[in-house]
Design an enzyme around this catalytic site. Structure first.
Site, short mmCIF file in Angstrom:
data_model
loop_
_atom_site.label_atom_id
_atom_site.label_comp_id
_atom_site.label_asym_id
_atom_site.label_seq_id
_atom_site.Cartn_x
_atom_site.Cartn_y
_atom_site.Cartn_z
N LYS A 202 24.21 8.58 11.39
CA LYS A 202 25.62 8.26 11.30
C LYS A 202 25.76 6.88 10.68
CE LYS A 202 29.78 7.71 14.09
NZ LYS A 202 30.38 7.87 15.41
N LYS A 255 26.33 12.22 8.87
CA LYS A 255 27.75 11.92 8.85
C LYS A 255 28.00 10.55 8.24
CE LYS A 255 31.30 10.84 12.17
NZ LYS A 255 31.56 10.46 13.50
C1 PBG Z 1 32.86 8.24 17.61
C2 PBG Z 1 33.19 9.10 16.45
C3 PBG Z 1 33.83 8.71 15.28
C4 PBG Z 1 33.94 9.84 14.48
C5 PBG Z 1 33.38 10.89 15.21
N1 PBG Z 1 32.91 10.39 16.41
C6 PBG Z 1 34.43 7.42 14.89
C7 PBG Z 1 33.63 6.24 14.68
O1 PBG Z 1 32.40 6.20 14.77
O2 PBG Z 1 34.27 5.22 14.43
C8 PBG Z 1 34.56 9.90 13.13
C9 PBG Z 1 34.95 11.24 12.66
C10 PBG Z 1 35.85 11.24 11.49
O3 PBG Z 1 36.09 10.21 10.84
O4 PBG Z 1 36.36 12.33 11.19
N2 PBG Z 1 33.37 8.78 18.79
#
Ligand code: PBG
Length: 331
Positions: A202, A255
């Site tokens: 991520k 992601k």
């Molecule tokens: C954290 C989380 C995020 C997203 C999914 N899980 C936000 C972040 O890390 O700031 C982002 C998903 C998206 O942008 O569609 N709980």
């Protein structure tokens, strides 16, 4: 070139022959979007009778538990087999205790969806950022996020979602060691068969912008660069993936998806577990915004973007366009 390919080239070889009719093109397509491989993210909010449109994510809403059937019906009709739940609690605090409240929006939504759509796969995102008053993904001490102090809290939240009936536990916090901590808590609670899909790779991405508006989870100070990955790094993704598999992850996620297709392809080549890719909020919103301005054909662009993610090697794609894509490919 395969040994069966004649060496003579043009005019013997004309790749256009297989592009002549749409039926022919369909039959030779190497990649298809199967709605069973799509997962729809949903935002569940505390309270009753709430369907709040999210301005930054056109077509998406925050749903209270009692209104979930309004979205679960179209999900089922589209052939999409899974939903990923994010919770927006009534109140936030320092430790994010709403994340493990059995009466919070996510555990209640899991039970509700189980009742109205028992065959749907319910994925539960595990992170503290939607539940902490400071918007960070873990316990804050001073200006830093305390990795090891956060692990038991994540494990506690995961156990609550498991008890509520979640089908997949999906930690997205990027703390080191969280897959192992969650696996141990699930096993101790008797959930030995419940899979973990780790958000292993991520990145610290600007493409999460609309999500933070939807979930009210923008950090009050600083950013997420001390735990999410640097967009510049490719080899490091493999360290994360191998670590999570060693700790017991059953699936791994990359992601965002679109700007990281090289990483999706790398992970696909390296591991044999299912590879999940998340077309995040900013990827979806960018296409929707351009389409709303008449700058591109939104439906075709969305299909193309998601096809590219599957073509890169994803087995499962999370996308806010799941229902619209699923519906269009089954019709
Ligand atoms: C954290 C989380 C995020 C997203 C999914 N899980 C936000 C972040 O890390 O700031 C982002 C998903 C998206 O942008 O569609 N709980």
């Amino acid at each position: 070139m395969s040994e069966n390919t004649p060496a003579s080239g043009f005019p013997t070889i004309r790749p256009r022959r297989l592009r002549r009719t749409s039926a022919l093109r369909r039959s030779v397509a190497e990649t298809r979007i199967d709605p069973a491989s799509l997962v729809m993210p949903l935002f569940v909010i505390a309270g009753d009778d709430q369907v709040n449109p999210i301005a930054s994510l056109p077509g998406q809403n925050q749903w209270s538990v009692d209104r979930l059937s309004d979205i679960i019906k179209p999900v089922l009709a589209s052939g999409v087999d899974g939903v990923m739940l994010f919770g927006i609690p009534a109140a936030k605090d320092d430790t994010g205790s709403g994340a493990w409240d059995p009466e919070g929006p996510v555990p209640r939504a899991i039970a509700e969806i189980d009742a109205i759509a028992p065959d749907l796969t319910v994925w539960a995102d595990v992170c503290l950022c939607e539940y902490t008053s400071h918007g960070h993904c873990g316990v804050v001490s001073g200006k830093t996020i305390d990795n090891d102090a956060t692990l038991p809290l994540l494990a506690r939240a995961a156990a609550v979602y498991a008890d509520a009936g979640a089908d997949v536990i999906a930690p997205s916090d990027m703390m080191d060691g969280r897959v192992g901590a969650i696996r141990a808590a699930l096993d101790a609670g008797g959930h030995v068969d419940l899979p973990i899909c780790s958000y292993s790779v991520k990145y610290a991405s600007a493409f999460y912008g609309p999500f933070r508006e939807a979930a009210g989870s923008a950090p009050a100070f600083g950013d997420r660069r001390s735990h999410q990955m640097d967009p510049a790094n490719r080899r490091e993704a493999m360290i994360e993936v191998h670590q999570d598999l060693a700790e017991g992850a059953d699936m791994v996620m990359v992601k965002p998806a679109g700007p990281y297709l090289d990483i999706v392809a790398d992970v696909r080549r390296t591991v044999d577990v299912p590879v999940v890719a998340y077309q995040v909020s900013g990827e979806y919103a960018a296409i929707k915004a351009a389409a709303a301005n008449g700058w591109l054909d939104g439906e075709t662009a969305m299909t193309e973007a998601v096809t590219g993610i599957f073509r890169a090697g994803a087995d499962i794609v999370l996308t806010y366009a799941a229902v619209e894509l699923g519906g269009s490919v089954t019709s």
